[in-house]
Write an enzyme that holds these catalytic residues in place. Structure first.
Site, short mmCIF file in Angstrom:
data_model
loop_
_atom_site.label_atom_id
_atom_site.label_comp_id
_atom_site.label_asym_id
_atom_site.label_seq_id
_atom_site.Cartn_x
_atom_site.Cartn_y
_atom_site.Cartn_z
N TYR A 132 0.87 -1.18 0.00
CA TYR A 132 0.00 0.00 0.00
C TYR A 132 0.90 1.22 0.00
O TYR A 132 1.50 1.57 1.02
CB TYR A 132 -0.91 -0.04 1.22
N LYS A 160 -1.51 -1.35 -3.97
CA LYS A 160 -2.55 -0.32 -3.95
C LYS A 160 -1.82 1.00 -4.11
O LYS A 160 -1.10 1.45 -3.22
CB LYS A 160 -3.35 -0.33 -2.65
#
Length: 291
Positions: A132, A160
């Site tokens: 992330y 992400k």
């Protein structure tokens, strides 16, 4: 491995604690509406103000309710490597499909430190890991070169990407290859991200518009660009409204208007101002989600 509209779940609170019934019902509703995946205890789930026990409980509830119908990518990141390993180990034991591990925040590791952090988690727990990368909150930006090094590890499966840089997914695809799963972390540019090599979005907006977000992603997947554009344009005012103030304040208020949960948050997060409430309500009405 993952695709489509993957919701970054809110964590409902009531009377200071987690509203487990509201959360369970919310997960069921998400699946019924066509959401392609679930992310409990991420940024939108207020993971930073949950105790470790609460964090684990939310992961457990999400896995139990979903019952394998859609993937569960559990938030397990921390700026302590040992803590991230512990949370990731629990996610595996609970039955999560994968872990979403945020880049360490506040302590600002170097690129070598980022590599060592993720490699340590990878080596300690046999569970797919989605990086992330959100420099706006973590104050550190993982480079494409570092990500490419990590992608050589078998369980580092994707990212992400919340950098807001629409050249980044193309560079990453060229450097790492098309099998590395790139998921947008920005609702407003989710369709542009798809065109640059992405395969889906970990979405805040999907908390209140799961059917529309899934429909937009499905339209792209089947090549129906006209339908994708129609839904994209319909959702744009809502994307804007949910970030007028720091998330998840606006999206929790929106969910409360839809009767999904209370808007309660934990300090230092506070409810949105009346001006923001007016913008959120108007966007829900314009999108056809509220009368």
């Amino acid at each position: 491995m993952f695709r489509g509209s993957i919701v970054a779940l809110i964590t409902p609170f009531r009377n200071g604690g987690i509203d487990e019934r509201a959360f369970q019902d919310f997960v069921e509703w998400q699946i019924a509406e066509g959401t392609h995946g679930l992310v409990p205890v991420g940024t939108t789930g207020e993971s930073t103000t949950l105790s470790h026990e609460e964090h684990r409980r939310v992961i457990q509830l999400c896995v139990e309710v979903s019952r394998g119908r859609v993937p569960v990518i559990a938030g397990t990141g921390s700026n302590s490597t040992e803590e991230a390993i512990s949370l990731t180990r629990f996610a595996k034991e609970a039955g999560a499909t994968a872990a979403l591990v945020v880049t360490p925040y506040y302590n600002k590791p170097t690129q070598e430190g980022l590599y060592a952090h993720y490699k340590a988690i990878h080596d300690a727990v046999d569970l797919p890991i989605v990086i992330y990368n959100i420099p706006g909150r973590s104050v550190v930006d993982m480079s494409v070169a570092t990500m490419a090094r990590l992608a050589k590890l078998p369980n580092i499966v994707g990212v992400k990407d919340a950098t807001g840089d629409l050249v980044r997914p193309l560079r990453t695809r060229i450097e790492i290859g098309p099998d590395f799963c790139q998921l947008s972390g920005e609702d407003a540019t989710a369709t542009a991200f798809l065109a640059q090599g992405g395969v889906g979005c970990i979405s805040v907006t999907a908390n209140v518009a799961p059917g529309l977000c899934a429909r937009m992603q499905d339209a792209w997947a089947r090549g129906d660009l006209a339908e994708m554009a129609r839904v994209r344009d319909l959702l744009m005012p809502l994307h804007h409204a949910l970030f007028v103030e720091t998330s998840p304040g606006p999206v929790k208020y929106a969910a409360s208007l839809l009767g999904k949960c209370a808007e309660d948050m934990r300090l230092p997060m506070v409810p949105p101002t009346q001006a923001t409430r007016d913008v959120v309500r108007a966007a829900l009405v314009k999108t056809g989600l509220l009368t």
